[in-house]
Design a protein around this motif. Sequence first.
Motif, PDB file in Angstrom:
ATOM      1  N   TRP A  36      36.731  23.378  39.360  1.00  0.00           N
ATOM      2  CA  TRP A  36      36.724  24.508  40.280  1.00  0.00           C
ATOM      3  C   TRP A  36      35.484  24.399  41.170  1.00  0.00           C
ATOM      4  CZ3 TRP A  36      38.092  24.735  35.206  1.00  0.00           C
ATOM      5  CH2 TRP A  36      39.396  25.179  34.937  1.00  0.00           C
ATOM      6  N   LYS A  37      35.702  24.528  42.444  1.00  0.00           N
ATOM      7  CA  LYS A  37      34.588  24.433  43.377  1.00  0.00           C
ATOM      8  C   LYS A  37      34.059  25.818  43.700  1.00  0.00           C
ATOM      9  CE  LYS A  37      33.389  22.962  48.038  1.00  0.00           C
ATOM     10  NZ  LYS A  37      33.897  22.400  49.309  1.00  0.00           N
ATOM     11  N   TRP A  38      32.788  25.994  43.559  1.00  0.00           N
ATOM     12  CA  TRP A  38      32.144  27.258  43.915  1.00  0.00           C
ATOM     13  C   TRP A  38      31.583  27.102  45.324  1.00  0.00           C
ATOM     14  CZ3 TRP A  38      29.119  30.300  39.734  1.00  0.00           C
ATOM     15  CH2 TRP A  38      28.804  31.582  40.213  1.00  0.00           C
ATOM     16  N   GLU A  39      32.119  27.885  46.244  1.00  0.00           N
ATOM     17  CA  GLU A  39      31.670  27.796  47.624  1.00  0.00           C
ATOM     18  C   GLU A  39      30.203  28.222  47.736  1.00  0.00           C
ATOM     19  OE1 GLU A  39      33.400  26.419  49.812  1.00  0.00           O
ATOM     20  OE2 GLU A  39      35.343  26.360  48.800  1.00  0.00           O
ATOM     21  N   GLU A  40      29.601  27.877  48.850  1.00  0.00           N
ATOM     22  CA  GLU A  40      28.204  28.236  49.070  1.00  0.00           C
ATOM     23  C   GLU A  40      28.011  29.738  48.909  1.00  0.00           C
ATOM     24  OE1 GLU A  40      25.495  26.717  49.494  1.00  0.00           O
ATOM     25  OE2 GLU A  40      26.040  24.652  49.883  1.00  0.00           O
ATOM     26  N   HIS A  41      26.856  30.098  48.336  1.00  0.00           N
ATOM     27  CA  HIS A  41      26.526  31.509  48.116  1.00  0.00           C
ATOM     28  C   HIS A  41      26.062  32.098  49.441  1.00  0.00           C
ATOM     29  CE1 HIS A  41      25.117  35.020  45.945  1.00  0.00           C
ATOM     30  NE2 HIS A  41      23.954  34.922  46.576  1.00  0.00           N
ATOM     31  N   VAL A  42      26.980  32.811  50.118  1.00  0.00           N
ATOM     32  CA  VAL A  42      26.654  33.279  51.463  1.00  0.00           C
ATOM     33  C   VAL A  42      26.746  34.792  51.614  1.00  0.00           C
ATOM     34  CG1 VAL A  42      27.310  31.136  52.591  1.00  0.00           C
ATOM     35  CG2 VAL A  42      29.052  32.877  52.183  1.00  0.00           C
ATOM     36  N   LEU A  43      27.464  35.479  50.746  1.00  0.00           N
ATOM     37  CA  LEU A  43      27.648  36.918  50.895  1.00  0.00           C
ATOM     38  C   LEU A  43      27.083  37.649  49.682  1.00  0.00           C
ATOM     39  CD1 LEU A  43      31.313  37.110  52.238  1.00  0.00           C
ATOM     40  CD2 LEU A  43      29.220  37.509  53.528  1.00  0.00           C
ATOM     41  N   GLY A  44      26.560  38.852  49.929  1.00  0.00           N
ATOM     42  CA  GLY A  44      26.153  39.703  48.830  1.00  0.00           C
ATOM     43  C   GLY A  44      24.895  39.233  48.119  1.00  0.00           C
ATOM     44  N   ASP A  45      24.594  39.911  47.009  1.00  0.00           N
ATOM     45  CA  ASP A  45      23.418  39.585  46.205  1.00  0.00           C
ATOM     46  C   ASP A  45      23.724  38.556  45.122  1.00  0.00           C
ATOM     47  OD1 ASP A  45      21.751  41.369  47.571  1.00  0.00           O
ATOM     48  OD2 ASP A  45      22.512  43.056  46.409  1.00  0.00           O
ATOM     49  N   PHE A  46      24.988  38.452  44.723  1.00  0.00           N
ATOM     50  CA  PHE A  46      25.372  37.427  43.762  1.00  0.00           C
ATOM     51  C   PHE A  46      26.860  37.146  43.886  1.00  0.00           C
ATOM     52  CE2 PHE A  46      26.060  41.395  41.543  1.00  0.00           C
ATOM     53  CZ  PHE A  46      27.225  41.200  40.807  1.00  0.00           C
ATOM     54  N   SER A  47      27.258  35.980  43.445  1.00  0.00           N
ATOM     55  CA  SER A  47      28.655  35.568  43.465  1.00  0.00           C
ATOM     56  C   SER A  47      29.103  35.233  42.052  1.00  0.00           C
ATOM     57  CB  SER A  47      28.856  34.355  44.371  1.00  0.00           C
ATOM     58  OG  SER A  47      28.574  34.678  45.711  1.00  0.00           O
ATOM     59  N   VAL A  48      30.418  35.343  41.825  1.00  0.00           N
ATOM     60  CA  VAL A  48      30.953  35.060  40.495  1.00  0.00           C
ATOM     61  C   VAL A  48      32.195  34.181  40.623  1.00  0.00           C
ATOM     62  CG1 VAL A  48      30.142  37.266  39.571  1.00  0.00           C
ATOM     63  CG2 VAL A  48      32.475  37.079  40.452  1.00  0.00           C
ATOM     64  N   VAL A  49      32.431  33.438  39.567  1.00  0.00           N
ATOM     65  CA  VAL A  49      33.695  32.737  39.360  1.00  0.00           C
ATOM     66  C   VAL A  49      34.201  33.149  37.985  1.00  0.00           C
ATOM     67  CG1 VAL A  49      34.799  30.512  38.946  1.00  0.00           C
ATOM     68  CG2 VAL A  49      33.185  30.759  40.827  1.00  0.00           C
ATOM     69  N   VAL A  50      35.461  33.558  37.914  1.00  0.00           N
ATOM     70  CA  VAL A  50      36.072  33.934  36.634  1.00  0.00           C
ATOM     71  C   VAL A  50      37.100  32.876  36.271  1.00  0.00           C
ATOM     72  CG1 VAL A  50      37.327  35.698  35.346  1.00  0.00           C
ATOM     73  CG2 VAL A  50      35.767  36.373  37.195  1.00  0.00           C
ATOM     74  N   ILE A  51      37.025  32.372  35.037  1.00  0.00           N
ATOM     75  CA  ILE A  51      37.942  31.325  34.589  1.00  0.00           C
ATOM     76  C   ILE A  51      38.756  31.826  33.406  1.00  0.00           C
ATOM     77  CG2 ILE A  51      38.106  29.003  33.605  1.00  0.00           C
ATOM     78  CD1 ILE A  51      35.603  28.286  35.160  1.00  0.00           C
ATOM     79  N   ASP A  52      40.052  31.673  33.507  1.00  0.00           N
ATOM     80  CA  ASP A  52      41.006  32.016  32.449  1.00  0.00           C
ATOM     81  C   ASP A  52      41.192  30.779  31.580  1.00  0.00           C
ATOM     82  OD1 ASP A  52      43.292  32.364  30.922  1.00  0.00           O
ATOM     83  OD2 ASP A  52      44.646  32.711  32.624  1.00  0.00           O
ATOM     84  N   ASN A  53      40.640  30.823  30.368  1.00  0.00           N
ATOM     85  CA  ASN A  53      40.711  29.664  29.482  1.00  0.00           C
ATOM     86  C   ASN A  53      42.055  29.535  28.778  1.00  0.00           C
ATOM     87  OD1 ASN A  53      37.962  28.757  29.897  1.00  0.00           O
ATOM     88  ND2 ASN A  53      37.337  30.568  28.749  1.00  0.00           N
ATOM     89  N   TYR A  54      42.885  30.589  28.830  1.00  0.00           N
ATOM     90  CA  TYR A  54      44.220  30.508  28.241  1.00  0.00           C
ATOM     91  C   TYR A  54      45.129  29.611  29.087  1.00  0.00           C
ATOM     92  CZ  TYR A  54      42.696  34.687  25.694  1.00  0.00           C
ATOM     93  OH  TYR A  54      41.998  35.578  24.915  1.00  0.00           O
ATOM     94  N   ASN A  55      45.029  29.790  30.387  1.00  0.00           N
ATOM     95  CA  ASN A  55      45.880  29.033  31.304  1.00  0.00           C
ATOM     96  C   ASN A  55      45.130  27.936  32.046  1.00  0.00           C
ATOM     97  OD1 ASN A  55      48.536  30.550  31.137  1.00  0.00           O
ATOM     98  ND2 ASN A  55      47.157  32.234  31.626  1.00  0.00           N
ATOM     99  N   GLN A  56      43.857  27.739  31.664  1.00  0.00           N
ATOM    100  CA  GLN A  56      43.044  26.666  32.228  1.00  0.00           C
ATOM    101  C   GLN A  56      43.027  26.714  33.751  1.00  0.00           C
ATOM    102  OE1 GLN A  56      41.343  24.154  30.156  1.00  0.00           O
ATOM    103  NE2 GLN A  56      41.764  25.878  28.816  1.00  0.00           N
ATOM    104  N   ARG A  57      42.645  27.871  34.292  1.00  0.00           N
ATOM    105  CA  ARG A  57      42.622  27.975  35.749  1.00  0.00           C
ATOM    106  C   ARG A  57      41.574  28.981  36.217  1.00  0.00           C
ATOM    107  NH1 ARG A  57      45.067  32.194  38.408  1.00  0.00           N
ATOM    108  NH2 ARG A  57      46.144  33.754  37.147  1.00  0.00           N
ATOM    109  N   GLU A  58      41.183  28.826  37.468  1.00  0.00           N
ATOM    110  CA  GLU A  58      40.289  29.791  38.086  1.00  0.00           C
ATOM    111  C   GLU A  58      41.063  31.048  38.430  1.00  0.00           C
ATOM    112  OE1 GLU A  58      38.117  28.482  41.628  1.00  0.00           O
ATOM    113  OE2 GLU A  58      38.601  30.430  42.492  1.00  0.00           O
ATOM    114  N   VAL A  59      40.481  32.195  38.121  1.00  0.00           N
ATOM    115  CA  VAL A  59      41.103  33.474  38.455  1.00  0.00           C
ATOM    116  C   VAL A  59      40.697  33.918  39.844  1.00  0.00           C
ATOM    117  CG1 VAL A  59      41.286  35.916  37.836  1.00  0.00           C
ATOM    118  CG2 VAL A  59      41.194  34.175  36.037  1.00  0.00           C
ATOM    119  N   CYS A  60      39.398  33.884  40.127  1.00  0.00           N
ATOM    120  CA  CYS A  60      38.931  34.337  41.439  1.00  0.00           C
ATOM    121  C   CYS A  60      37.488  33.916  41.652  1.00  0.00           C
ATOM    122  CB  CYS A  60      39.056  35.849  41.579  1.00  0.00           C
ATOM    123  SG  CYS A  60      38.068  36.780  40.373  1.00  0.00           S
TER     124      CYS A  60
END
Length: 436
Positions: free
Chosen positions: A397-421
């Motif tokens: 999963w690629k995390w785009e450059e941190h450009v908006l807000g005070d912090f960024s998150v990536v959520v990963i669903d380990n049941y389905n082995q995929r990025e959620v958002c």
Amino acid sequence: MKNIVKLGVKCICVMFPLLAIYACMWLNPLGYMDEESPHYLWNKEKVNSEETCYYDTIILGDSMANAAYMPEVLSDTTINLSLGGMTPVENYYVLQDWLTTHTAPEVCYISFQDAHMIMEDCFWTRTMYAHRFTRAQNLEILRTAEIFREPTILTDHYKTDFISYELFLPNKYIASFMNSGFNQRYDRNVETQRMDELHRGRYVARGADEFEGGKKAALEEFYVNPLFEDYYRRLIAMCVENGIKVRIVKLPHPENVSFTEEYTAQFNEFYENLRKDYPEITVDWIASYDRKCFVDANHLNSYGSLRLSSEIRELYPEDFGSAPLSRGQAEAISDSIAGVKRGEQLADWIYGRDYTLFINDGSKIYSVSGLNNRRGEQEVFELENGLKVWQEPSAAWKWEEHVLGDFSVVVIDNYNQREVCQKSFWQEKETCRLAE
């Protein structure tokens, strides 16, 4: 003779478009029906289809119940059969149909807002419009309404309206048909039903919008209309006769709503009398919730539904078992997580579940595991064009450059082995709001 034949052919040619439209109204309701109709049609199909899997817990009620109970949080064998606008009248027939085609569940949760214990407001425009029940069931409702002289069903033209809906006459359907567009509504309705299937019936207030209005108000009277009490008791009796435990839950209101002593006394008196006849039932009154849990004055949003469903699981753990989260449940939960607008709520969504939350504050990368047992299993690499998070050698999963807000998150669903958002948030006092 030839003239007669020609006239007949001309009549057929003139009538053919009208007959074709009429046939479409009968045969393809998803192609033109609007508003909540696709949900009603999904419910009808699900309830009346032969059993393919066993659901040990079902939810009945109206839109408040539909919004409040989240099957993917409760269990993999829970289904929400409530529908917006329904009263005890319609729910009696939903259960009747369910028991015809399915094994009786072990538990039935029942919740209604007060208005639907008093009056019908959607019987004609939703129940009859969508042909949710059979003609025999509809006639039985009308006959019972006549006995009780219920004006919210027995409208001024209820007999002719009944005929019009039963026969799909244009006076009830032509506006929807003309506004449906060429196949566009069908595609939207099919997608709507796909989401109903994913969330096992829950569709009302499925999102993260929050209730902001509402002055302080006090509910002063609890009253149940005789027709609705009759069907309410019939519904409970059907459960008891089939060995189904009944859990009645009065759902929470926003914090600006209070209840007078008179209201509380009337509520308690009604259910004390009900328990005299049906001592097996349980009755719970859930306290008020913060406004951020609601989408409006009555309906819980997805975060409120997460809270309510988690509390119900804790209150009656025996109803939902301890089976691990299925991939289908995780997919539905992930769909809700993708819509989160408050960063601090993410911890509640992943708590006790196999999700990983990566947080980038611009200077450091943190990871949080919903199960607290996967920390360090993922490798995090700083790259020139952002961040890449590896779950398995074959997936990244690629995390785009941190450009908006005070912090960024990536959520990963380990049941389905995929990025959620991937989301960015602004830190505001004690809350974290989505950066858009």
